[in-house]
Design a protein around this motif. Sequence first.
Motif, PDB file in Angstrom:
ATOM      1  N   SER A 182       2.943  -3.347  -4.289  1.00 56.79           N
ATOM      2  CA  SER A 182       1.916  -2.414  -4.729  1.00 56.79           C
ATOM      3  C   SER A 182       1.569  -2.740  -6.172  1.00 56.79           C
ATOM      4  O   SER A 182       2.455  -2.857  -7.017  1.00 56.79           O
ATOM      5  CB  SER A 182       2.407  -0.966  -4.623  1.00 56.79           C
ATOM      6  OG  SER A 182       2.707  -0.633  -3.283  1.00 56.79           O
TER       7      SER A 182
ATOM      8  N   VAL B  10      -0.799  -1.373  -9.262  1.00 60.39           N
ATOM      9  CA  VAL B  10      -1.597  -0.259  -9.749  1.00 60.39           C
ATOM     10  C   VAL B  10      -2.216  -0.680 -11.075  1.00 60.39           C
ATOM     11  O   VAL B  10      -1.517  -1.174 -11.966  1.00 60.39           O
ATOM     12  CB  VAL B  10      -0.753   1.016  -9.932  1.00 60.39           C
ATOM     13  CG1 VAL B  10      -1.654   2.230 -10.077  1.00 60.39           C
ATOM     14  CG2 VAL B  10       0.212   1.205  -8.763  1.00 60.39           C
TER      15      VAL B  10
ATOM     16  N   HIS C 181       3.332  -3.761 -11.255  1.00 61.63           N
ATOM     17  CA  HIS C 181       3.658  -4.327  -9.946  1.00 61.63           C
ATOM     18  C   HIS C 181       4.953  -3.699  -9.444  1.00 61.63           C
ATOM     19  O   HIS C 181       5.970  -3.685 -10.163  1.00 61.63           O
ATOM     20  CB  HIS C 181       3.841  -5.841 -10.054  1.00 61.63           C
ATOM     21  CG  HIS C 181       2.616  -6.578 -10.492  1.00 61.63           C
ATOM     22  ND1 HIS C 181       1.965  -7.484  -9.678  1.00 61.63           N
ATOM     23  CD2 HIS C 181       1.926  -6.563 -11.664  1.00 61.63           C
ATOM     24  CE1 HIS C 181       0.927  -8.004 -10.334  1.00 61.63           C
ATOM     25  NE2 HIS C 181       0.886  -7.450 -11.538  1.00 61.63           N
TER      26      HIS C 181
ATOM     27  N   ASN D 161       4.679  -5.503   1.523  1.00 61.96           N
ATOM     28  CA  ASN D 161       3.659  -5.904   0.563  1.00 61.96           C
ATOM     29  C   ASN D 161       3.885  -5.214  -0.783  1.00 61.96           C
ATOM     30  O   ASN D 161       4.179  -4.023  -0.824  1.00 61.96           O
ATOM     31  CB  ASN D 161       2.258  -5.543   1.083  1.00 61.96           C
ATOM     32  CG  ASN D 161       1.898  -6.302   2.344  1.00 61.96           C
ATOM     33  OD1 ASN D 161       1.987  -7.524   2.385  1.00 61.96           O
ATOM     34  ND2 ASN D 161       1.516  -5.574   3.387  1.00 61.96           N
TER      35      ASN D 161
ATOM     36  N   ASP E 133       5.605   0.748   2.007  1.00 60.80           N
ATOM     37  CA  ASP E 133       5.391  -0.539   2.652  1.00 60.80           C
ATOM     38  C   ASP E 133       6.263  -1.580   1.968  1.00 60.80           C
ATOM     39  O   ASP E 133       5.935  -2.091   0.900  1.00 60.80           O
ATOM     40  CB  ASP E 133       3.914  -0.933   2.566  1.00 60.80           C
ATOM     41  CG  ASP E 133       3.613  -2.225   3.323  1.00 60.80           C
ATOM     42  OD1 ASP E 133       4.562  -2.814   3.901  1.00 60.80           O
ATOM     43  OD2 ASP E 133       2.445  -2.647   3.336  1.00 60.80           O
TER      44      ASP E 133
ATOM     45  N   ARG F  46       4.454   7.113  -3.606  1.00 66.53           N
ATOM     46  CA  ARG F  46       3.352   7.029  -2.642  1.00 66.53           C
ATOM     47  C   ARG F  46       2.979   5.604  -2.258  1.00 66.53           C
ATOM     48  O   ARG F  46       2.369   5.390  -1.213  1.00 66.53           O
ATOM     49  CB  ARG F  46       2.112   7.741  -3.192  1.00 66.53           C
ATOM     50  CG  ARG F  46       1.581   7.206  -4.510  1.00 66.53           C
ATOM     51  CD  ARG F  46       0.441   8.077  -5.028  1.00 66.53           C
ATOM     52  NE  ARG F  46       0.040   7.753  -6.387  1.00 66.53           N
ATOM     53  CZ  ARG F  46      -0.913   6.894  -6.691  1.00 66.53           C
ATOM     54  NH1 ARG F  46      -1.568   6.286  -5.727  1.00 66.53           N
ATOM     55  NH2 ARG F  46      -1.228   6.648  -7.945  1.00 66.53           N
ATOM     56  N   LEU F  47       3.336   4.631  -3.078  1.00 64.33           N
ATOM     57  CA  LEU F  47       2.982   3.254  -2.762  1.00 64.33           C
ATOM     58  C   LEU F  47       4.193   2.400  -2.400  1.00 64.33           C
ATOM     59  O   LEU F  47       4.078   1.195  -2.254  1.00 64.33           O
ATOM     60  CB  LEU F  47       2.245   2.603  -3.937  1.00 64.33           C
ATOM     61  CG  LEU F  47       0.914   3.256  -4.339  1.00 64.33           C
ATOM     62  CD1 LEU F  47       0.331   2.530  -5.540  1.00 64.33           C
ATOM     63  CD2 LEU F  47      -0.073   3.244  -3.190  1.00 64.33           C
ATOM     64  N   LEU F  48       5.334   3.035  -2.243  1.00 68.83           N
ATOM     65  CA  LEU F  48       6.551   2.270  -2.032  1.00 68.83           C
ATOM     66  C   LEU F  48       6.988   2.217  -0.572  1.00 68.83           C
ATOM     67  O   LEU F  48       7.992   1.603  -0.248  1.00 68.83           O
ATOM     68  CB  LEU F  48       7.698   2.864  -2.870  1.00 68.83           C
ATOM     69  CG  LEU F  48       7.463   2.908  -4.390  1.00 68.83           C
ATOM     70  CD1 LEU F  48       8.696   3.467  -5.077  1.00 68.83           C
ATOM     71  CD2 LEU F  48       7.130   1.535  -4.926  1.00 68.83           C
TER      72      LEU F  48
ATOM     73  N   HIS G  77       7.570  -3.574  -5.955  1.00 60.99           N
ATOM     74  CA  HIS G  77       7.950  -4.018  -4.614  1.00 60.99           C
ATOM     75  C   HIS G  77       9.429  -3.726  -4.422  1.00 60.99           C
ATOM     76  O   HIS G  77      10.290  -4.479  -4.889  1.00 60.99           O
ATOM     77  CB  HIS G  77       7.666  -5.517  -4.433  1.00 60.99           C
ATOM     78  CG  HIS G  77       7.741  -5.959  -3.006  1.00 60.99           C
ATOM     79  ND1 HIS G  77       7.912  -7.269  -2.639  1.00 60.99           N
ATOM     80  CD2 HIS G  77       7.660  -5.257  -1.855  1.00 60.99           C
ATOM     81  CE1 HIS G  77       7.936  -7.367  -1.323  1.00 60.99           C
ATOM     82  NE2 HIS G  77       7.782  -6.156  -0.824  1.00 60.99           N
TER      83      HIS G  77
END
Length: 372
Positions: free
Chosen positions: A81, A83, A41, A79, A76, A72-74, A43
Motif C-alpha cells: 500500500s 499512500v 509505503h 500487494n 491485502d 485500512r490498507l493492510l 507492506h
Amino acid sequence: MTHITILIKTKYNYRNGRVFTSPARYTFPVSDKGTHIVRLHFHPFTTPNLDLGLAQFHVLLNAHVALSNFTRLLSDATNPSIVEYLIWVDAEKLEIVFVPNKDSRLAFVNAIEVISAPKDLVPDTAQYLSSSKLEKFEGLNKQALEVVYRVTVGGVKVTPFNDSLWRTWVPDDGFFRPSVGSEKLYFGGRINYHVGGASREVGPDNVYNSARLIRSKNDSVPNVNMTWVFPVVGGYKYLVRLHFCDIASISVGLLYFNVYVNGNLAYEDLDLSYVTNSLASPFYADFVVDGGDGALSVGVGPSKSSMPHVIDGILNAVEVMKLNNSRSSLDGEVCADLVMKSWSTRNNTGMLFTLVAAVCIVLSLSIVIRRS
C-alpha cells in the motif's frame, strides 16, 4: 527539486522495514519552502517474532493527522500500500511521526519518499463547486492533501519510470460508466506544453496522449454523456483536478463541450483552443467539492455550441485528492495533539524518539537522494 527516498535495503524490497513500539519521528531538512510530496509505503509481513499485519498506528505529518488507527490498507498482504500526500512546509524541516495504537503497540513503515514539489503543482486557488454556487476557493496550497485517485483516461497504466515526479496513473476502466457513443483515442504526436498551461510535472506526456471522447459521425450532435464515478469517504472536501488536451480535433475552434462534477455544471461550452490557442496543448482545471454521500462523479458531454461531424467532448485524466478537515486531519476527527497526549497519558515518560533509537526493531535501512 530534491527527491529523498528512505528505502528498505533496495528499492521496493518490502521484506524489510522499521518497526516501532513507541512514538518515533523522522525529521527531513527543508531548504525550499512550499509544497512537498510525501509517499509512505506499507507492506506487512511476518517474522518468527512479529506479525506486522496486526499493527495499528497513527501517522502525523507536520501536525496533520495523515492516518488514524491505520489498518485500512493492510488487509491485502500480497500487494504493498502506497499512500501519497501533498504537504505545505513553511519551516526548515518536515516531520513524520509514527504513533503505535495502545492495543497493538506496534507501528511500521517499509519506505518513505519526500519530494520537493514544483511550484505549479498545487496553486493557491481553485473553484469551489456546489449545487448552488461556483466561487473562488483560496488557500488550496496550504491545505494538506491526500491523493485518493490518479487516473489516466483511455490509456494504459503510467508507471513512475514515465513520470518526472515518480507518480503512478492507473487506467480509468474501473471508474468509467460504459457509454454507447464514446471511444478511446491514442495520440502519437507531440504534446505542446506552453507557459501558463499544464507542465510535464503537472501531467506527463503519457497522460495527455490518450483520452476518451465523444465523436459526431453524422449530421447530428450525439446525445451522449461520459461519466466516471469515484468512491470516497464522506465528510471531507475533495480537490478534483481534470486534465484536458485536444488530441483529436483537426483544427482549433471546433471542440465545445460541458463539464460536470457531482452533477453540477463546472464548465459550459468549454473551448480548449481558446484556453490554449493550439491543438494537443494540455490544460487542467481544479474544483473543490464536498464528498457528500460517499461518491464523486465527473461528467463530460456535448454543449449547445457543439457541432456535428467533429469531436464533442474529451477527457484525458482525473485526479481526486482529499482535503484536511477542521481538525487538520485526513483520517478522522482526532487532532494531532490528542494523538500524542493519548500516548503520554498511558505512558509514564511519553518520550518521542527522533529517527528511532532503542525503541524500534531495525531490520535494514538505506537513504537515496535524487536531484533533478
